[in-house]
Design a protein around this motif. Structure first.
Motif, PDB file in Angstrom:
ATOM      1  N   VAL A 185      -1.261 -29.802 -26.384  1.00 56.44           N
ATOM      2  CA  VAL A 185      -1.236 -31.034 -27.172  1.00 56.44           C
ATOM      3  C   VAL A 185      -2.151 -32.022 -26.460  1.00 56.44           C
ATOM      4  N   ALA A 210      -2.599 -31.218 -32.070  1.00 59.42           N
ATOM      5  CA  ALA A 210      -1.817 -30.037 -31.708  1.00 59.42           C
ATOM      6  C   ALA A 210      -2.657 -28.781 -31.852  1.00 59.42           C
ATOM      7  N   TRP A 225       7.062 -31.317 -36.114  1.00 57.62           N
ATOM      8  CA  TRP A 225       5.698 -31.842 -36.031  1.00 57.62           C
ATOM      9  C   TRP A 225       4.979 -31.651 -37.363  1.00 57.62           C
ATOM     10  N   VAL A 242      -3.142 -37.846 -31.472  1.00 55.92           N
ATOM     11  CA  VAL A 242      -2.460 -36.681 -30.913  1.00 55.92           C
ATOM     12  C   VAL A 242      -2.926 -35.471 -31.705  1.00 55.92           C
TER      13      VAL A 242
END
Length: 241
Positions: A123, A118, A154, A116
């Motif tokens: 995202v 960001a 996050w 993942v």
């Protein structure tokens, strides 16, 4: 990295976009940045998914208790990945995500999701080998929506962008997501935010506008003007390869 809309996948509807959306109109592979009339009609945007932020969580243009609009885009050349567009500046975490609010953290630890990442306005989620968006799409979408309710929860490899650079990044991402970026996309081009720091914004132009003679004018009179309106201390917007 250049993005295009995802091909047909039952998890997200037809090749024209997620269920309930109108077909996208393809832009012609030409650029007329210096002209007064767009050479193509911009692709229609997909209908946003909605997630409700936690009480007390802060987000750009997202009131407390409001909703966060997200929608998926394909990552060209990588069918295992989807780029989920979020409101510019909502997330201050940058880079590869090492920890996220639940239930997205379960995907990070459970082996279904390989990575993942960001960014200021999106995202990107990449599935592990052997996994498919048809199988996991709805659950990943729900998990992402829940995690976006807590944007401060996050943790990513590049940390959190704060101070003037955060405001500059937010202004640049908003310009690219808005009318200035739409102008580039309407001419068959793509504009990507590469970096924003010390008053300078670096962008990458690809597609029909990548080698257009009028690209410099487009950056100065459209992109730079839009960023400067939100961030008066802007020094310049630069094109990088």
């Amino acid at each position: 990295m250049r993005f295009r809309r995802r091909a047909a996948d039952p998890a997200f509807g037809s090749a024209d976009g997620p269920r309930g959306t109108a077909p996208a109109t393809a832009a012609r592979d030409s650029c007329a940045c210096a002209g007064g009339v767009a050479s193509a009609v911009p692709a229609s945007r997909t209908a946003p998914e909605e997630a409700t932020p936690q009480d007390g969580a802060s987000g750009t243009d997202v009131p407390t208790g409001g909703v966060v609009a997200v929608h998926p885009e394909a990552v060209e050349g990588d069918p295992s990945a989807l780029r989920w567009v979020v409101p510019p500046g909502l997330l201050t975490a940058r880079g590869r995500v090492t920890s996220a609010p639940p239930p997205l953290d379960a995907f990070l630890a459970g082996g279904d999701v390989a990575e993942v990442e960001a960014a200021s306005d999106a995202v990107t989620i990449r599935l592990a080998p052997g996994r498919s968006w048809r199988e996991l799409g709805p659950r990943v979408r729900t998990a992402l929506g829940e995690a976006l309710r807590d944007p401060q929860g996050w943790v990513a490899t590049q940390g959190h962008i704060e101070g003037p650079d955060a405001a500059l990044t937010e202004a640049a991402a908003a310009a690219i997501a808005g009318e200035a970026g739409d102008y580039v996309r309407s001419h068959g081009g793509h504009i990507e935010l590469v970096a924003a720091h010390d008053g300078r914004v670096d962008v990458r132009l690809t597609g029909a506008c990548g080698h257009c003679a009028a690209a410099t004018a487009t950056l100065r009179f459209r992109v730079e003007a839009a960023v400067r309106q939100a961030y008066p201390d802007l020094v310049e917007v630069r094109q990088v390869s």
